[in-house]
Enzyme design. Structure first.
Site, PDB file in Angstrom:
ATOM      1  N   GLU A 235      69.159  45.815  85.341  1.00  0.00           N
ATOM      2  CA  GLU A 235      69.500  47.214  85.073  1.00  0.00           C
ATOM      3  C   GLU A 235      68.386  48.048  85.677  1.00  0.00           C
ATOM      4  O   GLU A 235      67.278  48.100  85.148  1.00  0.00           O
ATOM      5  CB  GLU A 235      69.645  47.445  83.567  1.00  0.00           C
ATOM      6  CG  GLU A 235      70.410  48.728  83.229  1.00  0.00           C
ATOM      7  CD  GLU A 235      69.486  49.904  83.010  1.00  0.00           C
ATOM      8  OE1 GLU A 235      69.321  50.699  83.972  1.00  0.00           O
ATOM      9  OE2 GLU A 235      68.941  50.048  81.926  1.00  0.00           O
ATOM     10  N   CYS A 269      67.147  56.381  82.644  1.00  0.00           N
ATOM     11  CA  CYS A 269      67.830  55.828  83.815  1.00  0.00           C
ATOM     12  C   CYS A 269      69.218  56.410  83.973  1.00  0.00           C
ATOM     13  O   CYS A 269      69.725  56.522  85.097  1.00  0.00           O
ATOM     14  CB  CYS A 269      67.879  54.310  83.733  1.00  0.00           C
ATOM     15  SG  CYS A 269      68.690  53.665  82.261  1.00  0.00           S
TER      16      CYS A 269
END
Length: 490
Positions: A235, A269
């Protein structure tokens, strides 16, 4: 020989929060060895035994929520309220993983088809063994627990290497798990710098690595994993787009845009970094955005930049953006370490670093577009593909835009809302990584599919997998297949 240590610091004050050992390759190997033994015990408990213990762990975390939120606040600098929200989401996901693991992973019968009419076929998902988790600093509980909770629920033991900026949070999560599951070291933390994470990724007994961090670091972790063909779920970063369509509620859109961009000082993010607004609502949207941003204060509504080195990237992006764009809020003077005031710049060229590269700070670029289609094309013109947002009152149109957005997740008329839905998978495409955490896909990410076919009876005159097979048996099969599949659909 004295053990080498390092300090975790409060980024807002520079004060030492805690001191932790730099665990070397030997210490990591010993930890993984203990985890390997614990994994066998944890898997043998079965779904019911694991569920009970994970729900106990959930209760312990809930009971220590304020304590943990204070620690997250100290190590990251984020407001205590934001840290508490992070923990609430974590507890929700842990609860879902514990309660749904058996249903998702248990053995089930699957159809065999005509050729396998004499067979019984089953599919189940079995634990991998030891899972290594390398976590980030920006959401030091929610993000790594998105891997840890689901890996544990799937029957694995976990060795967690928290960021060197937030080691105390990781250690405390493991300590509290030991209160719930004192029998074996099923969940352990190792602390240190990059070398510690590298040792974890390189250990052949680790059957999967879950990594969260930059794309560049992900590539290095993948290289270490490649030596043992260890699979990885990565990720990575994002450059998430926010589309405001012509019929959007501009007040709600501006409110969500600011929170998505500025909360956690933009160190998210899946935070908002690029905004594309359809011409018809551009002016009213910008008025709302400008009015609202004036009341958002660094150090009050959000915390400092946790990683000092990120300040240079943020400043470089701001400097580049204001050279060619029009400043709406803030500017180069907004960077006043360790804080960065909100920055909004219009009309920044699409090839600018402020538009192409992940900034990871409280900054946004805004661009006017002819229509939603142009906004979508610009949103998709990125190497990243983590998440995004669409604001539109037309449900059908919003769904179409969301589906066509090149991202792993998209929120409609809200921001980052998918993170609060435990049943939805979380992950990206392109430079944002691959693999998924959360939801049923997240459970299966930390398990291996096991397929079994059992012959219930022999097919008369159809012994196809034998050297005694006769030509007429194969001919019979060909005729059956031709009859079933040989007709073209028109």
């Amino acid at each position: 020989m004295a053990t080498l240590t390092f300090d975790s610091l409060n980024p807002a004050t520079g004060e030492v929060v805690g001191t932790h050992p730099k665990q070397d390759a030997t210490a990591v190997r010993e930890t993984v060895g203990r985890a390997e033994e614990a994994a066998a015990w944890w898997a043998a408990l079965g779904p019911a035994g694991r569920r009970r213990r994970l729900l106990d762990y959930k209760a312990v975390l809930a009971g220590r929520l304020r304590e943990l939120a204070a620690l997250v606040h100290e190590e990251t600098g984020k407001p205590v309220g934001d840290a508490a929200l992070e923990l609430v989401l974590t507890i929700t996901h842990l609860d879902w993983a514990a309660r749904n693991a058996d249903k998702v992973l248990r053995r089930r019968r699957v159809r065999t088809g005509m050729i396998g009419v004499n067979l019984e076929a089953t599919l189940e998902y079995l634990p991998l063994g030891v899972v290594g988790v390398i976590g980030p600093w920006n959401y030091p509980v929610f993000t790594p627990m998105g891997s840890i909770a689901y890996a544990l629920a799937a029957g694995n033991a976990v060795v967690f290497k928290p960021s060197e900026l937030t080691p105390g949070v990781g250690v405390r999560l493991a300590e509290l798990f030991a209160e719930s599951v004192p029998e074996r070291p099923v969940f352990q933390a190792v602390t240190g710098l990059a070398e510690t994470g590298a040792a974890l990724a390189a250990d052949p007994r680790v059957k999967k690595i879950a990594f969260t961090g930059s794309t560049a670091t992900a590539k290095r972790v993948m290289a270490a994993c490649a030596e043992n063909l260890t699979p990885i779920v990565a990720e990575c970063g994002g450059k998430d787009a926010f589309i405001v369509d012509a019929d959007a509620d501009v007040r709600a859109a501006a409110d969500a845009c600011l929170w998505g961009a500025l909360s956690n000082a933009g160190q998210t993010c899946v935070g908002v970094e690029r905004v594309y607004v359809v011409d018809a609502v551009y002016e009213p949207f910008m008025r709302e955005l400008s009015e609202r941003v004036a009341s958002v204060k660094a150090g009050q509504d959000y915390g400092p930049i946790t990683m000092p080195g990120q300040l240079d990237i943020i400043k470089r992006h701001i400097d580049d953006a204001v050279k060619s764009g029009r400043t709406v809020a803030g500017g180069p003077g907004s960077v006043r370490a360790p804080y960065v005031d909100p920055v909004i710049v219009e009309d920044v060229p699409e090839d600018s670093p402020a538009v192409r590269e992940e900034t990871f700070g409280p900054t946004i670029t805004v661009r006017r577009t002819r229509d939603a289609q142009e906004a979508l094309e610009l949103a998709n013109a990125s190497t990243y593909g983590l998440a995004g947002t669409v604001f539109s009152r037309n449900t059908r149109r919003a769904m179409e835009l969301a589906r066509l957005m090149r991202s792993g997740m998209t929120a409609i008329n809200s921001v980052i809302s998918f993170a609060g839905v435990p049943s939805l998978p979380f992950g990206g495409v392109g430079d944002s990584g691959f693999g998924r955490i959360h939801g049923a896909d997240g459970l299966r990410e930390f398990a291996r599919p096991k397929a079994i076919a059992r012959q219930r009876f022999a097919l008369p005159g159809m012994n196809l997998t034998s050297f005694t097979r006769r030509p007429e048996e194969l001919e019979r099969l060909i005729r059956i297949v031709t009859f079933l599949h040989g007709r073209r659909k028109r």
